[in-house]
Design an enzyme around this catalytic site. Structure first.
Site, PDB file in Angstrom:
ATOM      1  N   LYS A  79     -11.065   0.703  -8.412  1.00 49.41           N
ATOM      2  CA  LYS A  79     -11.488   1.934  -7.733  1.00 49.41           C
ATOM      3  C   LYS A  79     -12.995   1.996  -7.494  1.00 49.41           C
ATOM      4  O   LYS A  79     -13.452   2.696  -6.593  1.00 49.41           O
ATOM      5  CB  LYS A  79     -11.030   3.173  -8.520  1.00 49.41           C
ATOM      6  CG  LYS A  79      -9.527   3.385  -8.420  1.00 49.41           C
ATOM      7  CD  LYS A  79      -9.109   4.741  -8.923  1.00 49.41           C
ATOM      8  CE  LYS A  79      -7.614   4.944  -8.754  1.00 49.41           C
ATOM      9  NZ  LYS A  79      -7.148   6.209  -9.275  1.00 49.41           N
ATOM     10  N   LYS A 113      -0.255  -2.815  -3.886  1.00 46.46           N
ATOM     11  CA  LYS A 113       0.518  -1.614  -4.249  1.00 46.46           C
ATOM     12  C   LYS A 113       0.468  -0.570  -3.128  1.00 46.46           C
ATOM     13  O   LYS A 113      -0.585  -0.373  -2.524  1.00 46.46           O
ATOM     14  CB  LYS A 113      -0.099  -1.049  -5.530  1.00 46.46           C
ATOM     15  CG  LYS A 113       0.625   0.093  -6.151  1.00 46.46           C
ATOM     16  CD  LYS A 113      -0.182   0.653  -7.319  1.00 46.46           C
ATOM     17  CE  LYS A 113      -1.384   1.425  -6.839  1.00 46.46           C
ATOM     18  NZ  LYS A 113      -2.120   2.153  -7.859  1.00 46.46           N
ATOM     19  N   LYS A 160      -2.056   5.912  -2.486  1.00 41.61           N
ATOM     20  CA  LYS A 160      -2.429   7.170  -1.843  1.00 41.61           C
ATOM     21  C   LYS A 160      -3.621   7.021  -0.919  1.00 41.61           C
ATOM     22  O   LYS A 160      -3.805   7.815  -0.024  1.00 41.61           O
ATOM     23  CB  LYS A 160      -2.784   8.200  -2.914  1.00 41.61           C
ATOM     24  CG  LYS A 160      -1.591   8.876  -3.497  1.00 41.61           C
ATOM     25  CD  LYS A 160      -2.014  10.207  -4.081  1.00 41.61           C
ATOM     26  CE  LYS A 160      -1.271  10.515  -5.341  1.00 41.61           C
ATOM     27  NZ  LYS A 160      -1.842   9.840  -6.512  1.00 41.61           N
TER      28      LYS A 160
HETATM   29  P1  TYM Z   1      -1.424   8.480  -9.665  1.00 42.53           P
HETATM   30  O1  TYM Z   1      -1.702   9.864  -9.204  1.00 42.53           O
HETATM   31  O2  TYM Z   1      -2.179   7.360  -9.026  1.00 42.53           O
HETATM   32  O3  TYM Z   1       0.104   8.145  -9.513  1.00 42.53           O
HETATM   33  C1  TYM Z   1       1.081   9.029 -10.034  1.00 42.53           C
HETATM   34  C2  TYM Z   1       2.236   8.259 -10.631  1.00 42.53           C
HETATM   35  O4  TYM Z   1       2.867   7.464  -9.625  1.00 42.53           O
HETATM   36  C3  TYM Z   1       2.935   6.115 -10.019  1.00 42.53           C
HETATM   37  N1  TYM Z   1       2.739   5.285  -8.824  1.00 42.53           N
HETATM   38  C4  TYM Z   1       3.539   4.280  -8.467  1.00 42.53           C
HETATM   39  N2  TYM Z   1       4.669   3.786  -9.012  1.00 42.53           N
HETATM   40  C5  TYM Z   1       5.252   2.746  -8.389  1.00 42.53           C
HETATM   41  N3  TYM Z   1       4.776   2.181  -7.247  1.00 42.53           N
HETATM   42  C6  TYM Z   1       3.650   2.638  -6.670  1.00 42.53           C
HETATM   43  N4  TYM Z   1       3.200   2.092  -5.546  1.00 42.53           N
HETATM   44  C7  TYM Z   1       2.984   3.748  -7.275  1.00 42.53           C
HETATM   45  N5  TYM Z   1       1.878   4.467  -6.957  1.00 42.53           N
HETATM   46  C8  TYM Z   1       1.743   5.411  -7.912  1.00 42.53           C
HETATM   47  C9  TYM Z   1       1.799   5.932 -11.013  1.00 42.53           C
HETATM   48  O5  TYM Z   1       2.042   4.855 -11.873  1.00 42.53           O
HETATM   49  C10 TYM Z   1       1.799   7.269 -11.720  1.00 42.53           C
HETATM   50  O6  TYM Z   1       2.759   7.284 -12.749  1.00 42.53           O
HETATM   51  N6  TYM Z   1      -3.935   8.287 -13.973  1.00 42.53           N
HETATM   52  C11 TYM Z   1      -2.719   8.734 -13.341  1.00 42.53           C
HETATM   53  C12 TYM Z   1      -2.491  10.234 -13.419  1.00 42.53           C
HETATM   54  C13 TYM Z   1      -2.533  10.810 -14.794  1.00 42.53           C
HETATM   55  C14 TYM Z   1      -1.501  10.748 -15.761  1.00 42.53           C
HETATM   56  C15 TYM Z   1      -1.959  11.488 -16.879  1.00 42.53           C
HETATM   57  C16 TYM Z   1      -0.234  10.123 -15.775  1.00 42.53           C
HETATM   58  C17 TYM Z   1      -3.544  11.545 -15.335  1.00 42.53           C
HETATM   59  N7  TYM Z   1      -3.205  11.958 -16.586  1.00 42.53           N
HETATM   60  C18 TYM Z   1      -1.182  11.630 -18.052  1.00 42.53           C
HETATM   61  C19 TYM Z   1       0.521  10.274 -16.948  1.00 42.53           C
HETATM   62  C20 TYM Z   1       0.055  11.004 -18.054  1.00 42.53           C
HETATM   63  C21 TYM Z   1      -2.770   8.372 -11.869  1.00 42.53           C
HETATM   64  O7  TYM Z   1      -3.805   8.170 -11.289  1.00 42.53           O
HETATM   65  O8  TYM Z   1      -1.576   8.386 -11.240  1.00 42.53           O
END
Ligand code: TYM
Length: 339
Positions: free
Chosen positions: A124, A205, A208
């Site tokens: 990032k 991947k 977003k």
């Molecule tokens: P984030 O917002 O990037 O993504 C949210 C969730 O979606 C999953 N994900 C995917 N799974 C499969 N294939 C993909 N292409 C894909 N893109 C996203 C991510 O693995 C995630 O589970 N740091 C985290 C957010 C967070 C969080 C937490 C998660 C903050 N605090 C506490 C769990 C517990 C994040 O950036 O996810």
């Protein structure tokens, strides 16, 4: 109502579940299959907390009006995907100030070296002109999100595995320094579609940041767009349908998506296709069937934003009932004078 099964030794067997999604962009199929879909698939007895992690989103610049709109829209997608606010606690991270306070204590528990090893930080921050200090300490806040609720299980996609490992290490380190305060959480990563890949660049991947709009299927894409994106999905120069993610990333990604959408094993699905065209068409149809009802519920929910903000306000106060006592225990353990 929460049913609590009491273990013969007196231990309550309710599983605490927590997860979060950043409102930093439009939610895509990867987020849905890797995480969101599974938020509502726990056992009926789970005690679940799902937050919209707006404080994580602001680690990179966000346009304020868009952030507000996306936070509400993410809440609507949580509900439209099947979360029931009567049984799950749904809230916005910044509405529960305990997250930032425990986040600080987690920054004091994490080392500079371990934060430097986080691959998501490297990805990032790479090529950015401005890298905030918070982007670096982000995993400490994520650990706080999880540990505040003493979560047992954290449903996430594969890309969050390293952050989860860190959350576990921080819980163990804190407990060994100060006494048993936190539950050590377990990551819950799906077997299929743990990492949904971009349809145009299947070695990357689906994300977003949507650098590749044609390779990213959004949860709110109209059916015609979904069909077009799958039709143009990059495969390879062969014609054999085989599940082999390293040699055939494009085809394997389609098989994983189809498998996750229909509940079948991607490798066995491969045997039922002899050409790429029908595989793409069936995958598009399965995704449209999966997302259609969610899109309908989403539209109805967005028509009444007052109802959404009420749910989020109730969620935040319920979340605080759990978060505040945990923070208090952590503060006391560290030696902070009671307020
Ligand atoms: P984030 O917002 O990037 O993504 C949210 C969730 O979606 C999953 N994900 C995917 N799974 C499969 N294939 C993909 N292409 C894909 N893109 C996203 C991510 O693995 C995630 O589970 N740091 C985290 C957010 C967070 C969080 C937490 C998660 C903050 N605090 C506490 C769990 C517990 C994040 O950036 O996810």
């Amino acid at each position: 109502m929460l049913t609590i099964w009491v273990h013969p030794l007196g231990l309550a067997a309710v599983t605490r579940v927590l997860s979060g999604i950043q409102p930093s962009g439009e939610l895509n199929l990867g987020t849905y299959l890797g995480a969101l879909r599974r938020f509502s698939q726990g056992s009926g007895d789970d005690d679940s907390y799902f937050c919209i992690v707006d404080l994580h989103a602001v680690t990179v610049p966000q346009e304020p009006a868009q952030l507000r709109a996306r936070t509400l829209s993410t809440a609507a997608l949580y509900l439209a995907s099947g979360l029931d606010p009567e049984t799950a606690t749904i809230f916005v991270q910044s509405h529960v100030p305990e997250h930032t306070e425990l986040g600080w204590l987690m920054e004091c528990t994490a080392s500079f070296g371990e934060l430097s090893r986080m691959t998501q930080f490297k990805e990032k921050s790479d090529g950015r002109e401005f890298v905030s200090a918070a982007l670096f300490t982000y995993p400490a806040l994520m650990a706080a999100d999880i540990l505040l609720y003493n979560a047992d299980r954290v449903p996430v996609g594969d890309d969050q595995k390293q952050h989860l490992e860190l959350a576990r290490d921080l819980a163990i380190r804190f407990n060994s320094r100060y006494g048993a305060v936190f539950t050590v959480p377990e990551p819950d990563i799906p077997r299929t579609a743990a990492r949904v890949m971009d349809l145009q660049e299947p070695t990357r991947k689906m994300s977003k940041s949507v650098e590749s709009p044609q390779g990213t299927v959004l949860m709110l894409d109209p059916p015609a767009d979904i069909e077009r994106k799958f039709k143009r999905a990059v495969t390879d120069a062969e014609s054999e349908v085989r599940f082999d993610p390293s040699a055939k990333p494009g085809v394997s990604n389609l098989l994983s998506i189809l498998g996750a959408a229909t509940g079948h094993d991607p490798a066995s699905l491969a045997g039922t296709y002899s050409q790429y065209g029908p595989l793409k068409a069936d995958t598009a149809a399965a995704v449209i069937a999966l997302l259609g009802p969610i899109q309908e519920r989403y539209a109805a929910l967005m028509a009444d934003p007052g109802h959404l903000t009420d749910i989020l306000a109730k969620g935040a106060s319920r979340a605080r009932e759990v978060a505040a006592p945990t923070l208090e225990r952590a503060r006391t353990a560290v030696g902070l004078l009671p307020r």
